[in-house]
Scaffold this motif. Structure first.
Motif, short mmCIF file in Angstrom:
data_model
loop_
_atom_site.label_atom_id
_atom_site.label_comp_id
_atom_site.label_asym_id
_atom_site.label_seq_id
_atom_site.Cartn_x
_atom_site.Cartn_y
_atom_site.Cartn_z
N LYS A 13 0.82 -1.21 0.00
CA LYS A 13 0.00 0.00 0.00
C LYS A 13 0.86 1.27 0.00
O LYS A 13 0.59 2.22 -0.73
N THR A 14 1.92 1.26 0.80
CA THR A 14 2.76 2.46 0.87
C THR A 14 3.47 2.73 -0.46
O THR A 14 3.64 3.89 -0.86
N GLN A 17 0.90 4.39 -2.66
CA GLN A 17 0.66 5.79 -2.25
C GLN A 17 1.79 6.69 -2.77
O GLN A 17 1.55 7.75 -3.34
N GLN A 18 3.01 6.21 -2.60
CA GLN A 18 4.17 6.97 -3.05
C GLN A 18 4.17 7.14 -4.57
O GLN A 18 4.42 8.22 -5.10
#
Ligand code: SF4
Ligand code: SF4
Length: 443
Positions: A13-14, A17-18
């Motif tokens: 997920k991160t 997002q990035q």
């Protein structure tokens, strides 16, 4: 395809997002807010809403990336309501890549909210053994037959089929599902009598499960022209619908499966007969697998992939094909540019050269490059807007000085949409893939 057991590196997920923030910041810098994208966006053309055009979608995405707005369901609708037709991408002087913006926005939204269970299960099924996929197709065929058997012979609904599981139910014409899919459980080689070249055929789900006549006629045409064709049984879905719905991990698995499989035959061109499949192999696989150990194979696969029209004109030669014509296609014929073939792969002249060579009277359709409104599963998830965009397309055809007797295109999905629209408008126009008309002329 064989069941994929190893996960090729799960996307977190991160990371998404990035990736979303970086993409939006990069693309936003290119936008001069000129509004030129409004001239070509089919969705804006029927809705008239700024949130449904590249400029508006980008402004909303930037606000989310900056933390000024939350990524709500309403906000996400702006990113969902896009056909990925690339109209704005080719129109934009600043070079804003709206397809990247939309795909990254959808991926970030799915990372936050999760994929709905129906989509999750449907996409996971694409990575299972082909025998289970075939069982699913057989079940769908039985359901379709049962549904139609309950209707009178004369009912127009016999031609329609509804798909549950989407936000709006689409009532549209679908082809009768074939008794058996095109791809079998063993690799097959179709030899040409006087063989000059050898290629691999990438079939695609629509060719396999909906229109097996298209790959069958492709084999026949290529064999007639001295080309041996190999069909690899392990090939799977190209991943286009999975990408559109942002199931990033399944997408990566599908890409890895196809890249690894086709890399075992590195000397042969890969022929595609579906515009979205071709675009996935040529342009998206290298992007999806960038930075992984499969990147070099993906780039090699991309370089070896050719659409069937591209291969026939650029490799076999139009004069060679002309010399094999037995009977020209009678009456009038026109052509619709699939978005992912014309804008996506810049293949516009080759289909026209082929069609002009094989038919008695070729008519150029006005605005042939304008999207027909299907956009993969968009036609089911946004049925009303899709129908409005289709109505415009059909009205253009109806308004031609002479309504063509036949309409060719290079994508099975466009065929499905155009057949539906022409039937709805009571226009008698024969719709088919380029290879189907070519097959008739060479037979
Ligand atoms: S055409 Fe390009 S630069 Fe102009 S508003 Fe649309 S996205 Fe921005
Ligand atoms: S890709 Fe097509 S539908 Fe999406 S914003 Fe661009 S022109 Fe509109």
């Amino acid at each position: 395809m064989g069941q994929i057991k190893k996960h090729p590196g799960k996307i977190m997920k991160t990371d998404l997002q990035q990736d979303f923030i970086e993409t939006i910041n990069k693309e936003y810098k290119k936008c001069a807010a000129c509004g030129e994208c409004r001239m070509v966006c089919p969705v804006y053309g029927v809705s008239g809403l700024e949130k449904n055009v590249a400029r508006g979608r980008l402004a909303l995405a930037k606000a989310v990336a900056d933390g000024d707005l939350d990524l709500t369901d309403t906000m996400a609708d702006s990113f969902e309501n896009c056909l990925l037709c690339m109209g704005c991408v080719t129109q934009c002087a600043g070079g804003v890549d709206m397809v990247e913006v939309v795909l990254k926005s959808r991926a970030y939204y799915v990372a936050k909210k999760g994929l709905p269970m129906a989509k999750n299960l449907a996409f996971k099924a694409l990575t299972t053994d082909r025998k289970y996929q075939n069982m699913g197709a057989a079940g769908a065929r039985k359901a379709q037959a049962l549904f139609m058997s309950t209707l009178p012979e004369t009912s127009g609904l016999r031609l329609k089929f509804s798909l549950p599981g989407f936000s709006e139910l689409g009532q549209r014409i679908l082809p009768a599902l074939p008794a058996t899919p095109f791809i079998t459980r063993q690799d097959r080689v179709y030899k040409a009598e006087q063989q000059k070249q050898s290629v691999l055929l990438f079939v695609g789900c629509a060719g396999n499960y909906l229109y097996p006549g298209i790959p069958e006629k492709t084999l026949a045409v290529l064999n007639t022209l001295g080309v041996e064709v190999m069909v690899l049984s392990g090939q799977g879905c190209c991943g286009a619908p999975v990408q559109a719905h942002a199931d990033t991990n399944t997408l990566k698995k599908l890409a890895v499966n196809n890249v690894q499989l086709f890399s075992k035959h590195r000397d042969q061109k890969i022929i595609t007969i579906c515009s979205s499949g071709g675009l996935m192999l040529k342009k998206h696989y290298p992007r999806i697998l960038a930075g992984t150990k499969f990147e070099a194979q993906a780039l090699d696969m991309s370089r070896r992939t050719m659409d069937i029209s591209e291969y026939l004109v650029d490799r076999i030669g139009i004069e060679n094909i002309k010399s094999r014509i037995k009977q020209k296609i009678s009456l009038t014929l026109t052509y619709h540019d699939p978005c992912h073939l014309g804008r996506g792969q810049q293949i516009t002249t080759q289909p026209r050269k082929l069609l002009q060579a094989i038919c008695e009277n070729y008519l150029e359709m006005p605005d042939a490059k304008v999207c027909c409104g299907l956009g993969g599963t968009y036609g089911f998830s946004h049925a009303k807007i899709s129908e409005q965009i289709l109505d415009k397309k059909i009205n253009t055809i109806a308004g031609m000085t002479k309504i063509p007797a036949r309409l060719a295109t290079g994508c099975p999905a466009c065929i499905m949409q155009l057949v539906h629209g022409l039937h709805k408008h009571s226009l008698s126009v024969e719709v088919g893939h380029i290879v189907a008309f070519l097959h008739r002329a060479l037979a």
